[in-house]
Design an enzyme around this catalytic site. Structure first.
Site, PDB file in Angstrom:
ATOM      1  N   HIS A   1       0.839  -1.201   0.000  1.00 56.87           N
ATOM      2  CA  HIS A   1       0.000   0.000   0.000  1.00 56.87           C
ATOM      3  C   HIS A   1       0.875   1.252   0.000  1.00 56.87           C
ATOM      4  O   HIS A   1       1.985   1.244   0.553  1.00 56.87           O
ATOM      5  CB  HIS A   1      -0.877   0.051   1.253  1.00 56.87           C
ATOM      6  CG  HIS A   1      -1.672  -1.180   1.517  1.00 56.87           C
ATOM      7  ND1 HIS A   1      -2.760  -1.541   0.763  1.00 56.87           N
ATOM      8  CD2 HIS A   1      -1.527  -2.139   2.465  1.00 56.87           C
ATOM      9  CE1 HIS A   1      -3.263  -2.668   1.238  1.00 56.87           C
ATOM     10  NE2 HIS A   1      -2.530  -3.060   2.273  1.00 56.87           N
TER      11      HIS A   1
ATOM     12  N   HIS B   1      -3.949 -12.643   2.110  1.00 59.48           N
ATOM     13  CA  HIS B   1      -3.386 -13.058   3.401  1.00 59.48           C
ATOM     14  C   HIS B   1      -3.806 -14.460   3.839  1.00 59.48           C
ATOM     15  O   HIS B   1      -4.172 -14.680   4.999  1.00 59.48           O
ATOM     16  CB  HIS B   1      -3.759 -12.043   4.481  1.00 59.48           C
ATOM     17  CG  HIS B   1      -3.438 -10.617   4.106  1.00 59.48           C
ATOM     18  ND1 HIS B   1      -2.330 -10.276   3.351  1.00 59.48           N
ATOM     19  CD2 HIS B   1      -4.102  -9.457   4.368  1.00 59.48           C
ATOM     20  CE1 HIS B   1      -2.317  -8.951   3.194  1.00 59.48           C
ATOM     21  NE2 HIS B   1      -3.377  -8.449   3.782  1.00 59.48           N
TER      22      HIS B   1
ATOM     23  N   ASP C   1       2.830  -7.203   2.075  1.00 52.50           N
ATOM     24  CA  ASP C   1       1.863  -6.463   2.895  1.00 52.50           C
ATOM     25  C   ASP C   1       2.491  -5.199   3.493  1.00 52.50           C
ATOM     26  O   ASP C   1       2.039  -4.695   4.516  1.00 52.50           O
ATOM     27  CB  ASP C   1       1.266  -7.350   3.987  1.00 52.50           C
ATOM     28  CG  ASP C   1      -0.012  -6.773   4.583  1.00 52.50           C
ATOM     29  OD1 ASP C   1      -0.617  -5.888   3.955  1.00 52.50           O
ATOM     30  OD2 ASP C   1      -0.383  -7.206   5.698  1.00 52.50           O
TER      31      ASP C   1
END
Length: 308
Positions: free
Chosen positions: A37, A179, A244
């Site tokens: 992100h 995930h 992540d």
């Protein structure tokens, strides 16, 4: 998955400032980080947590530090359906990045065309954190993705997957579960929800081998090994890896991306399978084509996906 919903006004910890390459194996050329992100400064009020800023430059520096060639940015829930920060990041590094966006169900064709032109290859639905779009209009998003040549991505858990299994089997586009299904590892690999997830994988689902630090109860994340191994056994050609980064909504010890990569030899002991997870599986899903013999001094080319 603990997004720290009781800490909305407390900024999440920042990621490890010194990411390093994996130490247990050498990353193959053309490796893809399929989940990260970027974070700006304006957040939706219904968010579940407050992350620190995370820029495209910081992300690209992390990719360089660990030795990863390409990355996929996923629209973060705290920005709702305003994909601006993510799109600007991708547009500034189209040779290395792709994106997965979040849109309202009434999104117009002009917006979709702009997203595609900006490097978007999928849409994300989210049942776990505030600011996301849930599964209640799954058919609508399936139709959008079918028209655009995109895939669907779900931030959800195995409980929600089990409840939606019948609807998921009707999807006409590929779908990816974030995930490793956000499963409670304490329940064990024989738990009914995990068995159902494995059936979905065998039937065509994809998953991201990511978020081990969120699932694990052990400091070295070793209790995730049997779960990752069973996913790979169910669908070795539909597993991909993700960092992540920058590990938002997590309040424990920040992981180092190199240490997360070092789980892969245990998760996928076979080198060919491990390389496929890092390269060809992800390249196929996100439209990357790695040139194995790039010209010296020239950034490896990403050929455009047929969907662009």
């Amino acid at each position: 998955m603990d997004f720290g919903s009781d800490k909305v006004d407390q900024v999440c910890p920042a990621p490890d400032p010194a990411p390093h390459a994996p130490r247990r194996f050498a990353l193959p050329a053309g490796a893809v980080d399929t989940h990260a992100h970027v974070v700006g400064h304006s957040f939706v009020p219904e968010r579940s947590y407050t992350p620190p800023p995370a820029s495209a430059g910081q992300y690209l520096s992390m990719l360089d530090a660990v030795g990863t060639t390409y990355g996929v940015l996923v629209q973060i829930s705290v920005h709702g359906t305003d994909n601006t920060v993510m799109l600007e990041a991708v547009e500034g590094a189209r040779d290395r990045l792709r994106a997965v966006a979040v849109v309202a169900p009434d999104v117009d064709d002009r917006t979709l065309a702009h997203l595609q032109d900006s490097g978007v290859v999928g849409l994300r639905l989210n049942t776990l954190s505030g600011g996301g779009i849930g599964l209640d209009q799954l058919a609508r998003y399936d139709a959008i993705c079918a028209e655009m040549g995109w895939h669907l991505q779900f931030l959800t858990n195995t409980r929600h997957l089990a409840a939606a299994a019948a609807d998921l089997r009707t999807l006409t586009v590929p779908y990816v579960v974030d995930h490793m299904g956000d499963f409670d590892v304490a329940a064990g690999v024989d738990a009914p929800e995990w068995t159902q997830f494995l059936k979905l994988m065998a039937d065509g689902a994809w998953t991201k081998l990511s978020g081990a630090f969120r699932m694990a109860r052990t400091a070295d994340y070793s209790d995730t090994i049997p779960f990752a191994q069973s996913l790979i056994e169910a669908a070795p050609d539909r597993c991909v890896w993700g960092s992540d980064w920058p590990h938002v909504g997590f309040w424990g010890q920040m992981p180092n991306v190199g240490d997360l990569l070092d789980l892969l030899p245990a998760w996928a002991p076979d080198p060919a399978t491990r390389e496929a997870i890092l390269t060809t599986n992800a390249q196929r899903l996100y439209g990357f084509t790695y040139l194995q013999t790039p010209v010296a001094g020239v950034t490896p080319e990403i050929r455009q996906s047929p969907n662009e």
